[in-house]
Design a protein around this motif. Structure first.
Motif, PDB file in Angstrom:
ATOM      1  N   GLU A 210       5.523   0.762 -11.537  1.00 27.47           N
ATOM      2  CA  GLU A 210       4.150   0.239 -11.694  1.00 27.47           C
ATOM      3  C   GLU A 210       4.182  -1.270 -11.932  1.00 27.47           C
ATOM      4  O   GLU A 210       3.383  -2.011 -11.354  1.00 27.47           O
TER       5      GLU A 210
ATOM      6  N   ASP B 178       0.847  -1.208   0.000  1.00 24.05           N
ATOM      7  CA  ASP B 178       0.000   0.000   0.000  1.00 24.05           C
ATOM      8  C   ASP B 178       0.879   1.253   0.000  1.00 24.05           C
ATOM      9  O   ASP B 178       0.621   2.208  -0.729  1.00 24.05           O
TER      10      ASP B 178
ATOM     11  N   GLY C 193       1.997   6.369  -6.849  1.00 21.15           N
ATOM     12  CA  GLY C 193       0.947   7.342  -7.179  1.00 21.15           C
ATOM     13  C   GLY C 193       1.494   8.763  -7.171  1.00 21.15           C
ATOM     14  O   GLY C 193       1.176   9.562  -8.062  1.00 21.15           O
ATOM     15  N   GLU C 194       2.343   9.055  -6.187  1.00 21.42           N
ATOM     16  CA  GLU C 194       2.958  10.397  -6.116  1.00 21.42           C
ATOM     17  C   GLU C 194       3.845  10.629  -7.337  1.00 21.42           C
ATOM     18  O   GLU C 194       3.853  11.710  -7.924  1.00 21.42           O
TER      19      GLU C 194
ATOM     20  N   GLU D  16       2.490   1.640  -3.324  1.00 18.61           N
ATOM     21  CA  GLU D  16       1.514   2.134  -4.307  1.00 18.61           C
ATOM     22  C   GLU D  16       1.296   3.636  -4.137  1.00 18.61           C
ATOM     23  O   GLU D  16       1.132   4.354  -5.120  1.00 18.61           O
ATOM     24  N   ALA D  17       1.301   4.080  -2.881  1.00 16.81           N
ATOM     25  CA  ALA D  17       1.122   5.514  -2.623  1.00 16.81           C
ATOM     26  C   ALA D  17       2.294   6.305  -3.208  1.00 16.81           C
ATOM     27  O   ALA D  17       2.106   7.352  -3.833  1.00 16.81           O
TER      28      ALA D  17
ATOM     29  N   ARG E  81       3.520   9.231 -10.211  1.00 16.86           N
ATOM     30  CA  ARG E  81       2.646   9.372 -11.378  1.00 16.86           C
ATOM     31  C   ARG E  81       2.057  10.786 -11.447  1.00 16.86           C
ATOM     32  O   ARG E  81       1.941  11.378 -12.510  1.00 16.86           O
ATOM     33  N   GLU E  82       1.732  11.313 -10.271  1.00 23.23           N
ATOM     34  CA  GLU E  82       1.171  12.678 -10.207  1.00 23.23           C
ATOM     35  C   GLU E  82       2.226  13.700 -10.656  1.00 23.23           C
ATOM     36  O   GLU E  82       1.933  14.614 -11.424  1.00 23.23           O
TER      37      GLU E  82
END
Lengths: 199, 365
Positions: free
Chosen positions: B151, B107, B114-115, B110-111, B117-118
């Motif tokens: 990813e 988790d 995600g950062e 993944e966070a 990716r942002e």
């Protein structure tokens, strides 16, 4: 004629034969070496189930050896330990073979993917070389060339990973690079088609 | 006869009590549970628990071997069976704990992905508006590859590697777009915005007498002002170096300043449909250019450039020109007929309200 009692003689023969029981050092060492070899072959990465089975067989062997070593020397028997050592060695050999096969398969897959990336880099460069050049497209071309250079730079990392035997990592890198390159080539071809359509 | 019967009864009794041999079912179950736990994806996160389970299994196996080596009538495997059962439970617990911890780490990974990716989305937003120098663009591409790798690693459950890859990509991405973001700071500079607002106000005043053109680079917008208000709005594309202020020829930046239409180029006179040639470089541009040369900010042999136009050929959805302002051909036709030689053209970075670069900076920060 003096009669010799049979009972003490049989007892002596029995004791002598049991007292000769020795730990099957060669078989035990062979099993341990085989397990080490399986681990060195990368079994934890490429054949984890087979390695776990080999570990279990080694644990059964250890327990039997300890149980025998706790016993009075004259009553020890290593028949079962010898069987367990053979079983442990066989399990370790299987794990090693599975690891070698798994690793070779991963290596071959990674090598194929990397070759594909090299081919795609060349294809992208050729497409860019053919792309129409002009005042309006200079920035686009420069950006696309820089993108291809970024992917091309990652080929060195893939080669390093392959040389170090990190085939999984090399494969992850190659897959990411390939997907990115395919997108770049599609963009270049779309740009060429758009330019030709305008003519 | 009696003796044989007694031995048979004893054998049945001992077997019923589990004294004949180490019970295979709990033994196999304990092995299976430990093997499953040790190859489970979470095993790396339950090393201590697995050690405890392994000790328990080793002790249970030793109990079995000890009993198997005892004289047959004295064997009793009940304690060994219990130990095997306990070893199995410990292995299952270790597997559960490992999975719980792995899920948590996954988790977290993944966070972080995600950062990354942002940040990638912000970087792409930036490069859609302005061109990065090739070396930085290459670095950005490398960083984007790292995001793709992270990813893939997350989907393979390789939490630790994914997290490391994502952190590396964020670092690389910041290095790639950092200089561009630093350049974008001027779009939030109070002094700079105040100057641009003065120019805008001046253009508004001028438009009360005659139509005036206002270009807002950050908003990709060209406004035609009449009587102090915008009467036409056109999407506009500017120099590929949209963050920059024109300093010299070849820098692909659109100049910022107050200009006039020097010449109208009709069909056939411009490669980009129709064009309005501006009086760049003007006096202010020359002064700024000489000052920059003296300060060594640009090479001594650099040229100030020229031929800055508002022309057609636009509608590409990105900033691409060498410093001109490009409109769609239809918009250019519309503008062309509404202005004349001498029309005032004011080009500013922004007006201080939320624009592409200032809002991006706020989000990245």
């Amino acid at each position: 004629m003096k009669r010799i009692s049979l009972v003490p003689v049989l007892a002596a023969v029995a004791l002598f034969s049991v007292a000769c029981a020795k730990e099957p050092t060669d078989a035990v060492n062979a099993a341990k070496s085989a397990l080490d070899a399986a681990k060195a072959a990368g079994a934890s990465d490429y054949a984890p189930e087979a390695l776990a089975a080999a570990d279990s067989a080694a644990a059964a062997l250890d327990a039997e050896l300890k149980a025998q070593n706790e016993k009075f020397a004259l009553t020890r028997s290593y028949t079962k330990a010898t069987e367990l050592a053979t079983a442990a060695k066989n399990a370790a050999d299987q794990a090693a073979a599975a690891a070698v096969a798994g690793k070779e398969q991963m290596k071959a897959e990674a090598a194929t993917l990397i070759a594909g990336v090299r081919g795609a880099v060349d294809a992208a460069k050729q497409a860019l070389a053919k792309a129409p050049k002009g005042k309006g497209s200079a920035a686009d071309l420069e950006a696309m060339n820089a993108d291809v250079a970024g992917v091309e730079a990652s080929l060195a990392e893939m080669d390093s990973a392959m040389a170090a035997g990190n085939y999984k990592d090399a494969k992850v890198k190659a897959e990411a690079a390939r997907a990115t390159l395919d997108k770049i080539v599609a963009d270049v071809q779309a740009a060429i088609a758009a330019k030709q359509g305008k003519r | 006869m009696v003796l044989a019967l007694a031995v048979a009864i004893l054998a049945v009794e001992l077997r019923a009590r589990g004294r004949a041999r180490c019970p295979p079912e709990p033994r196999l179950a304990a092995f299976a549970a430990f093997e499953k736990a040790s190859v489970s994806p979470g095993s790396a996160w339950a090393a201590d628990e697995l050690d405890v389970a392994k000790d328990a299994l080793d002790k249970a196996l030793l109990d079995c071997s000890r009993e198997e080596n005892r004289t047959y009538p004295l064997r009793d495997f009940r304690a060994a069976a219990d130990a095997l059962k306990r070893a199995k439970e410990l292995a299952s617990e270790a597997e559960s704990r490992g999975e719980e911890r792995r899920a948590k780490v996954l988790d977290e990974a993944e966070a972080v992905v995600g950062e990354a990716r942002e940040l990638e989305a912000h970087a792409l937003e930036l490069v859609a508006k302005t061109t990065l120098p090739p070396a930085q663009r290459t670095r950005l591409q490398r960083a984007r590859l790292l995001v793709r790798e992270a990813e893939a690693l997350v989907s393979q459950g390789e939490a630790q590697a994914a997290r490391e890859r994502a952190l590396q990509s964020k670092k690389e991405m910041r290095r790639a777009v950092g200089p561009a973001l630093a350049k974008a700071e001027r779009f939030r500079s109070e002094d700079q915005v105040a100057t641009w607002r003065d120019w805008i106000e001046d253009a508004r005043r001028q438009s009360r007498k005659q139509p005036a053109i206002l270009v807002l680079k950050e908003k990709n917008l060209l406004l035609l002002l009449e009587r102090g208000v915008p009467v036409r709005r056109y999407d506009a594309e500017v120099g590929a170096n949209a963050l920059g202020e024109k300093a010299r020829q070849g820098d692909r930046a659109t100049p910022e300043g107050r200009y006039k239409v020097e010449k109208k180029k009709d069909l056939g006179q411009s490669i980009y449909h129709r064009a309005l040639l501006l009086d760049y470089p003007n006096k202010d541009d020359r002064k700024r250019f000489e000052g920059a040369k003296k300060r060594g900010e640009i090479p001594r042999r650099a040229d100030i450039g020229g031929l800055i136009e508002i022309h057609g050929g636009g509608g590409r959805g990105q900033n691409w020109t060498d410093g001109c302002v490009a409109l769609k051909n239809a918009d250019m036709d519309d503008l062309f007929k509404r202005v004349r030689v001498g029309t005032r053209v004011t080009i500013v970075g922004g007006d201080g309200s939320d624009g592409a670069f200032s809002s991006l900076l706020a989000r990245v920060k």
